[in-house]
Design an enzyme around this catalytic site. Structure first.
Site, PDB file in Angstrom:
ATOM      1  N   ASP A  33      48.875  28.992  42.498  1.00 47.22           N
ATOM      2  CA  ASP A  33      47.969  29.062  41.056  1.00 47.22           C
ATOM      3  C   ASP A  33      46.036  28.817  41.873  1.00 47.22           C
ATOM      4  O   ASP A  33      46.526  27.678  41.940  1.00 47.22           O
ATOM      5  CB  ASP A  33      48.120  28.917  39.751  1.00 47.22           C
ATOM      6  CG  ASP A  33      46.754  29.253  38.732  1.00 47.22           C
ATOM      7  OD1 ASP A  33      45.645  29.556  39.421  1.00 47.22           O
ATOM      8  OD2 ASP A  33      46.628  28.614  37.906  1.00 47.22           O
ATOM      9  N   ILE A  34      45.532  30.138  42.964  1.00 45.70           N
ATOM     10  CA  ILE A  34      44.377  29.623  42.943  1.00 45.70           C
ATOM     11  C   ILE A  34      42.942  29.247  42.456  1.00 45.70           C
ATOM     12  O   ILE A  34      42.149  28.522  42.610  1.00 45.70           O
ATOM     13  CB  ILE A  34      43.834  30.540  43.670  1.00 45.70           C
ATOM     14  CG1 ILE A  34      43.324  31.798  42.715  1.00 45.70           C
ATOM     15  CG2 ILE A  34      44.645  31.321  45.556  1.00 45.70           C
ATOM     16  CD1 ILE A  34      42.564  32.985  44.084  1.00 45.70           C
ATOM     17  N   ALA A  57      42.374  38.444  42.034  1.00 45.57           N
ATOM     18  CA  ALA A  57      41.179  38.588  41.070  1.00 45.57           C
ATOM     19  C   ALA A  57      41.353  38.586  39.376  1.00 45.57           C
ATOM     20  O   ALA A  57      43.056  39.193  39.724  1.00 45.57           O
ATOM     21  CB  ALA A  57      40.211  40.155  42.255  1.00 45.57           C
ATOM     22  N   THR A  59      41.045  42.474  37.580  1.00 40.48           N
ATOM     23  CA  THR A  59      40.552  43.351  38.441  1.00 40.48           C
ATOM     24  C   THR A  59      40.265  44.464  36.988  1.00 40.48           C
ATOM     25  O   THR A  59      40.122  45.549  37.520  1.00 40.48           O
ATOM     26  CB  THR A  59      41.794  43.747  38.361  1.00 40.48           C
ATOM     27  OG1 THR A  59      42.703  43.319  38.761  1.00 40.48           O
ATOM     28  CG2 THR A  59      41.401  43.241  39.755  1.00 40.48           C
ATOM     29  N   THR A 100      33.393  43.189  45.341  1.00 38.78           N
ATOM     30  CA  THR A 100      33.312  45.394  45.207  1.00 38.78           C
ATOM     31  C   THR A 100      32.029  45.643  44.574  1.00 38.78           C
ATOM     32  O   THR A 100      30.717  44.428  44.695  1.00 38.78           O
ATOM     33  CB  THR A 100      33.619  44.649  43.436  1.00 38.78           C
ATOM     34  OG1 THR A 100      34.255  46.186  42.643  1.00 38.78           O
ATOM     35  CG2 THR A 100      32.812  43.655  42.489  1.00 38.78           C
ATOM     36  N   ASP A 101      32.224  46.994  44.473  1.00 42.70           N
ATOM     37  CA  ASP A 101      31.178  47.442  44.276  1.00 42.70           C
ATOM     38  C   ASP A 101      30.146  47.736  43.611  1.00 42.70           C
ATOM     39  O   ASP A 101      29.096  47.542  43.014  1.00 42.70           O
ATOM     40  CB  ASP A 101      31.346  49.231  44.452  1.00 42.70           C
ATOM     41  CG  ASP A 101      32.349  49.946  44.380  1.00 42.70           C
ATOM     42  OD1 ASP A 101      33.001  49.425  43.542  1.00 42.70           O
ATOM     43  OD2 ASP A 101      32.208  50.851  43.692  1.00 42.70           O
ATOM     44  N   TYR A 125      32.995  41.604  35.063  1.00 44.11           N
ATOM     45  CA  TYR A 125      33.680  42.060  36.325  1.00 44.11           C
ATOM     46  C   TYR A 125      32.633  41.847  37.163  1.00 44.11           C
ATOM     47  O   TYR A 125      32.810  41.053  37.774  1.00 44.11           O
ATOM     48  CB  TYR A 125      34.578  43.169  36.600  1.00 44.11           C
ATOM     49  CG  TYR A 125      35.692  42.949  37.668  1.00 44.11           C
ATOM     50  CD1 TYR A 125      36.467  42.271  37.988  1.00 44.11           C
ATOM     51  CD2 TYR A 125      34.758  44.529  38.526  1.00 44.11           C
ATOM     52  CE1 TYR A 125      36.190  42.579  39.300  1.00 44.11           C
ATOM     53  CE2 TYR A 125      34.848  44.577  39.703  1.00 44.11           C
ATOM     54  CZ  TYR A 125      36.426  44.030  39.546  1.00 44.11           C
ATOM     55  OH  TYR A 125      36.982  43.925  41.249  1.00 44.11           O
ATOM     56  N   LYS A 129      31.944  38.479  40.115  1.00 40.26           N
ATOM     57  CA  LYS A 129      32.709  38.939  40.951  1.00 40.26           C
ATOM     58  C   LYS A 129      31.330  38.697  41.971  1.00 40.26           C
ATOM     59  O   LYS A 129      31.315  37.847  42.871  1.00 40.26           O
ATOM     60  CB  LYS A 129      32.739  40.358  41.785  1.00 40.26           C
ATOM     61  CG  LYS A 129      34.109  40.711  41.515  1.00 40.26           C
ATOM     62  CD  LYS A 129      35.688  39.858  41.749  1.00 40.26           C
ATOM     63  CE  LYS A 129      35.728  40.808  42.704  1.00 40.26           C
ATOM     64  NZ  LYS A 129      36.924  39.892  43.805  1.00 40.26           N
ATOM     65  N   TRP A 150      36.797  51.313  44.436  1.00 36.25           N
ATOM     66  CA  TRP A 150      38.052  52.495  44.128  1.00 36.25           C
ATOM     67  C   TRP A 150      39.166  52.337  44.641  1.00 36.25           C
ATOM     68  O   TRP A 150      39.570  53.691  45.840  1.00 36.25           O
ATOM     69  CB  TRP A 150      37.292  54.142  44.585  1.00 36.25           C
ATOM     70  CG  TRP A 150      35.655  54.016  43.727  1.00 36.25           C
ATOM     71  CD1 TRP A 150      35.312  53.562  43.020  1.00 36.25           C
ATOM     72  CD2 TRP A 150      36.248  55.987  43.694  1.00 36.25           C
ATOM     73  NE1 TRP A 150      34.023  53.830  42.687  1.00 36.25           N
ATOM     74  CE2 TRP A 150      34.222  55.332  43.089  1.00 36.25           C
ATOM     75  CE3 TRP A 150      36.230  56.536  43.558  1.00 36.25           C
ATOM     76  CZ2 TRP A 150      33.625  56.145  42.053  1.00 36.25           C
ATOM     77  CZ3 TRP A 150      35.481  57.919  42.971  1.00 36.25           C
ATOM     78  CH2 TRP A 150      34.307  57.690  42.764  1.00 36.25           C
TER      79      TRP A 150
HETATM   80  N1  LIG Z   1      41.178  48.142  42.586  1.00 34.18           N
HETATM   81  C1  LIG Z   1      39.886  48.378  42.928  1.00 34.18           C
HETATM   82  O1  LIG Z   1      39.578  49.696  42.531  1.00 34.18           O
HETATM   83  C2  LIG Z   1      39.340  47.542  43.453  1.00 34.18           C
HETATM   84  C3  LIG Z   1      37.883  47.988  43.295  1.00 34.18           C
HETATM   85  C4  LIG Z   1      36.883  46.967  44.600  1.00 34.18           C
HETATM   86  C5  LIG Z   1      36.759  45.411  44.563  1.00 34.18           C
HETATM   87  N2  LIG Z   1      38.213  45.605  44.365  1.00 34.18           N
HETATM   88  C6  LIG Z   1      38.461  43.783  44.738  1.00 34.18           C
HETATM   89  O2  LIG Z   1      39.894  43.774  45.344  1.00 34.18           O
HETATM   90  C7  LIG Z   1      40.335  42.777  45.661  1.00 34.18           C
HETATM   91  C8  LIG Z   1      42.226  43.371  45.635  1.00 34.18           C
HETATM   92  O3  LIG Z   1      42.242  44.188  44.781  1.00 34.18           O
HETATM   93  P1  LIG Z   1      43.683  44.790  43.250  1.00 34.18           P
HETATM   94  O4  LIG Z   1      43.972  46.086  43.190  1.00 34.18           O
HETATM   95  O5  LIG Z   1      44.745  44.787  44.584  1.00 34.18           O
HETATM   96  O6  LIG Z   1      44.047  43.698  42.464  1.00 34.18           O
HETATM   97  P2  LIG Z   1      45.499  43.689  42.022  1.00 34.18           P
HETATM   98  O7  LIG Z   1      46.297  44.039  42.141  1.00 34.18           O
HETATM   99  O8  LIG Z   1      44.853  43.510  40.562  1.00 34.18           O
HETATM  100  O9  LIG Z   1      45.603  41.698  42.106  1.00 34.18           O
HETATM  101  C9  LIG Z   1      45.561  41.089  41.748  1.00 34.18           C
HETATM  102  C10 LIG Z   1      46.025  39.401  42.410  1.00 34.18           C
HETATM  103  O10 LIG Z   1      45.958  38.643  41.719  1.00 34.18           O
HETATM  104  C11 LIG Z   1      46.877  37.663  41.325  1.00 34.18           C
HETATM  105  N3  LIG Z   1      46.363  36.834  41.392  1.00 34.18           N
HETATM  106  C12 LIG Z   1      45.887  36.259  38.974  1.00 34.18           C
HETATM  107  N4  LIG Z   1      45.718  35.436  38.749  1.00 34.18           N
HETATM  108  C13 LIG Z   1      46.156  34.768  39.959  1.00 34.18           C
HETATM  109  C14 LIG Z   1      45.468  33.559  40.228  1.00 34.18           C
HETATM  110  N5  LIG Z   1      45.696  32.315  39.140  1.00 34.18           N
HETATM  111  N6  LIG Z   1      46.080  32.652  41.564  1.00 34.18           N
HETATM  112  C15 LIG Z   1      46.463  33.837  42.300  1.00 34.18           C
HETATM  113  N7  LIG Z   1      47.053  35.021  42.122  1.00 34.18           N
HETATM  114  C16 LIG Z   1      46.107  35.138  41.093  1.00 34.18           C
HETATM  115  C17 LIG Z   1      47.828  38.614  40.369  1.00 34.18           C
HETATM  116  O11 LIG Z   1      49.363  38.028  39.961  1.00 34.18           O
HETATM  117  P3  LIG Z   1      49.334  39.351  38.507  1.00 34.18           P
HETATM  118  O12 LIG Z   1      49.749  40.714  39.365  1.00 34.18           O
HETATM  119  O13 LIG Z   1      50.994  38.302  38.643  1.00 34.18           O
HETATM  120  O14 LIG Z   1      48.465  38.354  37.793  1.00 34.18           O
HETATM  121  C18 LIG Z   1      47.778  40.177  41.940  1.00 34.18           C
HETATM  122  O15 LIG Z   1      48.650  40.096  41.808  1.00 34.18           O
HETATM  123  C19 LIG Z   1      40.334  42.099  44.602  1.00 34.18           C
HETATM  124  O16 LIG Z   1      39.614  41.351  44.857  1.00 34.18           O
HETATM  125  C20 LIG Z   1      39.039  42.639  43.814  1.00 34.18           C
HETATM  126  O17 LIG Z   1      38.253  42.403  42.516  1.00 34.18           O
HETATM  127  C21 LIG Z   1      39.085  45.634  43.851  1.00 34.18           C
END
Ligand SMILES: NC(=O)c1ccc[n+]([C@@H]2O[C@H](COP(=O)([O-])OP(=O)(O)OC[C@H]3O[C@@H](n4cnc5c(N)ncnc54)[C@H](OP(=O)(O)O)[C@@H]3O)[C@@H](O)[C@H]2O)c1
Length: 287
Positions: A33-34, A57, A59, A100-101, A125, A129, A150
């Protein structure tokens, strides 16, 4: 994103440890747990960790607007990256962090955002971030922050998978055309991070970078392309304005990221968004 990191690092000369807050069925995962600094310190010490790539994160952009969730969203998006930065600073390590954007959007603009453009988030959000980025920078750790946009992949729930399904099953669909940006295949970002770490290209090059795929599109055009690649011809896809889909948070109207810096510093090419989309969708259609 984390799942794509697993794929791209499988032949690395370095040892990678994959962590998550919960057990993942069928995958070797170390529980971490980060939000707990001591738990991070323990994993770092036990395994002699010299770099962390943080893909975790909060998200859920709309869900972050619930006032009762604010403390948790801030904890995950701002305090947890600070924890990781502190742990890496203590061992002179490197923190790679994904942002993120959505740290932009409050000011009107119509040219691609550069790394030094002032953050003007429109919602919780994006704000949390942005706090995460600032907290990392305050610690003095060596860091690479990649702002992306995205994101989609073969894994989890994402726009590409949703639209493949909807355009296959619905006779009509309305999708917003007044929000413009660039999709990013998470594999491409993961491969970029891997190349930088594996080949130690971060030395002397730490800082903030923008990374999405190349090109510009709207959610409407993105959907049209998804339907075309999937061969879903029967769905009538129409453009609409954002106000037809009321949301608790105003999303950036123009969130194109300028990738000049990442391309010049790391001497790399960035794939065009439709080329990457085809690769991801072909993988999905094989499943
Ligand atoms: N998705 C987008 O469109 C997008 C766009 C721009 C930037 N980003 C950034 O890109 C990164 C990756 O996004 P993603 O879409 O791959 O996210 P995601 O699928 O929501 O994955 C986030 C991960 O974080 C884990 N997590 C939650 N709480 C935690 C904790 N306390 N300790 C450790 N891990 C924890 C989640 O676990 P659980 O599933 O078990 O909760 C999940 O596996 C993020 O930083 C996000 O802000 C995403």
């Amino acid at each position: 994103m984390g799942n794509e990191m697993r794929i791209v690092t499988k032949d690395s000369k370095d040892k990678y440890i994959f962590t998550d807050v919960l057990e993942i069925e069928g995958q070797e995962t170390t529980i971490l747990d980060i939000t707990c600094l001591d738990a991070i310190r323990k994993i770092v010490a036990d395994n002699d960790v010299t770099a962390i790539i943080n893909c975790a994160a909060w998200t859920n952009v709309d869900g972050a607007e619930d006032p009762e969730k604010y403390a948790l969203v801030e904890k995950l998006n701002a305090t947890a990256p600070e924890n990781l930065a502190i742990a890496m600073k203590e061992v002179n390590g490197l923190l790679v962090h994904i942002s993120t954007d959505y740290v932009f959007g409050g000011d009107p603009y119509n040219t691609p955002c550069k790394e030094d453009q002032k953050g003007t988030p429109t919602g919780v959000y994006g704000l949390t971030k942005l706090h995460g980025e600032q907290n990392i920078q305050k610690t003095g750790v060596d860091y690479l922050i990649f702002r992306t946009a995205w994101l989609y992949s073969e894994f989890g729930k994402n726009f590409v998978k949703t639209m493949m399904n909807l355009t296959a099953n619905k006779p009509q669909l309305k999708v917003v055309f007044d929000q413009v940006g660039t999709p990013t295949y998470a594999y491409d970002l993961a491969a970029t991070i891997y190349d930088i770490i594996e080949n130690r290209k971060y030395t002397g090059n730490t800082g903030v970078y923008h990374y999405s795929n190349e090109g510009v599109t709207s959610w409407y055009d993105f959907t049209k392309m998804i339907a075309e690649i999937a061969g879903n011809k029967s769905c009538d896809i129409q453009p609409c304005h954002s106000d037809e889909f009321p949301s608790p948070v105003k999303r950036p109207a123009y969130s194109v990221l300028d990738k000049t810096k990442v391309k010049e510093v790391f001497e790399m090419a960035v794939p065009y968004w439709t080329d990457s989309l085809k690769i991801c969708m072909n993988n999905l259609m094989k499943e």
